[in-house]
Design an enzyme around this catalytic site. Structure first.
Site, PDB file in Angstrom:
ATOM      1  N   PRO A  11     -65.790 -30.538  42.438  1.00 58.17           N
ATOM      2  CG  PRO A  11     -64.419 -31.748  43.437  1.00 58.17           C
ATOM      3  CD  PRO A  11     -64.624 -30.819  42.213  1.00 58.17           C
ATOM      4  CG  ASN A  12     -67.811 -32.474  47.715  1.00 54.63           C
ATOM      5  OD1 ASN A  12     -68.718 -33.287  47.745  1.00 54.63           O
ATOM      6  ND2 ASN A  12     -66.276 -32.778  47.664  1.00 54.63           N
ATOM      7  NE  ARG A  19     -74.616 -32.196  55.394  1.00 53.44           N
ATOM      8  CZ  ARG A  19     -75.941 -32.409  54.889  1.00 53.44           C
ATOM      9  NH1 ARG A  19     -76.766 -31.628  54.874  1.00 53.44           N
ATOM     10  NH2 ARG A  19     -76.416 -33.647  54.686  1.00 53.44           N
ATOM     11  CE1 TYR A  24     -65.868 -23.512  50.767  1.00 50.82           C
ATOM     12  CE2 TYR A  24     -67.034 -25.302  52.146  1.00 50.82           C
ATOM     13  CZ  TYR A  24     -65.813 -24.876  51.440  1.00 50.82           C
ATOM     14  OH  TYR A  24     -64.819 -25.342  51.354  1.00 50.82           O
ATOM     15  CG  ASN A  75     -64.854 -22.726  43.241  1.00 45.70           C
ATOM     16  OD1 ASN A  75     -63.935 -23.442  43.603  1.00 45.70           O
ATOM     17  ND2 ASN A  75     -65.730 -22.327  44.272  1.00 45.70           N
ATOM     18  CB  ALA A  78     -61.104 -30.701  46.320  1.00 44.83           C
ATOM     19  CG  ASP A  88     -51.654 -30.718  31.754  1.00 43.21           C
ATOM     20  OD1 ASP A  88     -50.816 -29.764  32.072  1.00 43.21           O
ATOM     21  OD2 ASP A  88     -51.167 -31.927  31.696  1.00 43.21           O
ATOM     22  CD  GLU A  99     -57.421 -20.519  41.058  1.00 40.92           C
ATOM     23  OE1 GLU A  99     -56.568 -20.030  40.422  1.00 40.92           O
ATOM     24  OE2 GLU A  99     -57.346 -21.107  42.036  1.00 40.92           O
ATOM     25  CG  HIS A 101     -60.738 -20.608  45.335  1.00 40.91           C
ATOM     26  ND1 HIS A 101     -60.910 -21.956  45.246  1.00 40.91           N
ATOM     27  CD2 HIS A 101     -59.689 -20.270  44.570  1.00 40.91           C
ATOM     28  CE1 HIS A 101     -60.013 -22.544  44.247  1.00 40.91           C
ATOM     29  NE2 HIS A 101     -59.365 -21.439  43.785  1.00 40.91           N
ATOM     30  CB  ILE A 102     -66.899 -19.495  48.011  1.00 39.99           C
ATOM     31  CG1 ILE A 102     -67.798 -20.079  46.689  1.00 39.99           C
ATOM     32  CG2 ILE A 102     -68.140 -18.954  49.154  1.00 39.99           C
ATOM     33  CD1 ILE A 102     -68.734 -21.138  46.526  1.00 39.99           C
ATOM     34  NE  ARG A 108     -61.452 -23.465  54.368  1.00 35.67           N
ATOM     35  CZ  ARG A 108     -62.140 -24.057  53.762  1.00 35.67           C
ATOM     36  NH1 ARG A 108     -62.674 -23.767  52.430  1.00 35.67           N
ATOM     37  NH2 ARG A 108     -62.604 -25.317  53.918  1.00 35.67           N
ATOM     38  NE  ARG A 112     -59.566 -26.262  52.799  1.00 39.20           N
ATOM     39  CZ  ARG A 112     -60.275 -27.276  52.442  1.00 39.20           C
ATOM     40  NH1 ARG A 112     -60.542 -27.172  50.931  1.00 39.20           N
ATOM     41  NH2 ARG A 112     -60.727 -28.219  53.190  1.00 39.20           N
TER      42      ARG A 112
HETATM   43  O1  CA2 Z   1     -63.560 -21.940  48.788  1.00 35.91           O
HETATM   44  C1  CA2 Z   1     -63.941 -22.331  47.750  1.00 35.91           C
HETATM   45  O2  CA2 Z   1     -64.636 -22.076  46.868  1.00 35.91           O
HETATM   46  C2  CA2 Z   1     -63.169 -23.756  47.473  1.00 35.91           C
HETATM   47  O3  CA2 Z   1     -62.876 -24.018  46.138  1.00 35.91           O
HETATM   48  C3  CA2 Z   1     -64.375 -24.826  48.222  1.00 35.91           C
HETATM   49  C4  CA2 Z   1     -63.807 -26.268  48.057  1.00 35.91           C
HETATM   50  C5  CA2 Z   1     -62.273 -26.299  48.588  1.00 35.91           C
HETATM   51  O4  CA2 Z   1     -61.928 -27.636  48.371  1.00 35.91           O
HETATM   52  C6  CA2 Z   1     -61.420 -25.267  48.381  1.00 35.91           C
HETATM   53  O5  CA2 Z   1     -60.326 -25.288  49.075  1.00 35.91           O
HETATM   54  C7  CA2 Z   1     -62.097 -23.976  48.187  1.00 35.91           C
HETATM   55  C8  CA2 Z   1     -64.769 -27.261  48.485  1.00 35.91           C
HETATM   56  C9  CA2 Z   1     -66.053 -27.123  47.796  1.00 35.91           C
HETATM   57  C10 CA2 Z   1     -67.086 -28.000  48.597  1.00 35.91           C
HETATM   58  O6  CA2 Z   1     -68.234 -27.084  48.941  1.00 35.91           O
HETATM   59  C11 CA2 Z   1     -69.186 -27.222  50.070  1.00 35.91           C
HETATM   60  C12 CA2 Z   1     -70.197 -26.784  50.169  1.00 35.91           C
HETATM   61  C13 CA2 Z   1     -70.954 -26.911  51.189  1.00 35.91           C
HETATM   62  C14 CA2 Z   1     -70.960 -27.950  51.935  1.00 35.91           C
HETATM   63  C15 CA2 Z   1     -69.791 -28.780  51.601  1.00 35.91           C
HETATM   64  C16 CA2 Z   1     -68.897 -28.554  50.531  1.00 35.91           C
END
Ligand code: CA2
Length: 154
Positions: A11-12, A19, A24, A75, A78, A88, A99, A101-102, A108, A112
């Protein structure tokens, strides 16, 4: 043997590059997909690239991958920190899972720091920016190659 690799995004991540660039970066998800396709072509991997904000979609893609792929780069965003259901689904897969994560999740907020997915992953990449995806594909190609060699030898 399959050379298909699913690259799954939670998600997101559709907002990538639009953003929070301080966390990111400036690359969009379309840029990440293009990077993955370029690296996949170099490594002889066929890339299935997906993103969803819905947990069930990610689970359905994991089930699909289970039937036809050689590995997953994921990835879970959340869902990393919340989803036993994704864990599962991944547990039912018999191929390598990386796995990604960017951001460096360990630098953080404490919530997380825990990942349900890490317990089933062959490896975890965090804090390498969007480059983490191509690094994950390189590692996966190596693991898939090694599995192929073992299968041929036995
Ligand atoms: O660092 C990562 O890749 C995360 O998986 C990104 C997730 C976060 O919940 C993880 O803890 C770490 C959030 C992705 C949301 O991506 C956005 C990108 C731009 C603007 C807003 C959100």
């Amino acid at each position: 043997m399959s050379r298909i690799v699913y690259v799954l995004n939670g998600p997101n991540l559709n907002l990538l590059g639009k953003r929070q660039p301080a966390i990111y970066g400036y690359e969009t998800l379309a840029d990440v997909e293009a990077d993955c396709r370029r690296t996949g072509a170099e490594l002889g991997l066929e890339i299935e690239f997906h993103q969803s904000n819905a947990e069930f979609m990610i689970i359905d893609w994991i089930h699909e991958a289970r039937e036809r792929a050689a590995g997953i780069v994921i990835n879970p965003a959340a869902f990393t920190h919340t989803s036993v259901a994704i864990l599962d689904a991944l547990n039912a897969c018999e191929f390598p899972i990386i796995e990604v994560h960017i951001s460096n999740v360990h630098r953080r907020e404490p919530f997380r720091h825990h990942s349900y997915v890490s317990s089933v992953a062959s490896g975890v990449i965090a804090g390498f920016g969007t480059q983490g995806y191509t690094l994950a594909l390189q590692r996966l190609a190596r693991l898939i190659g090694e599995a192929g060699k073992t299968a041929q030898a036995s």
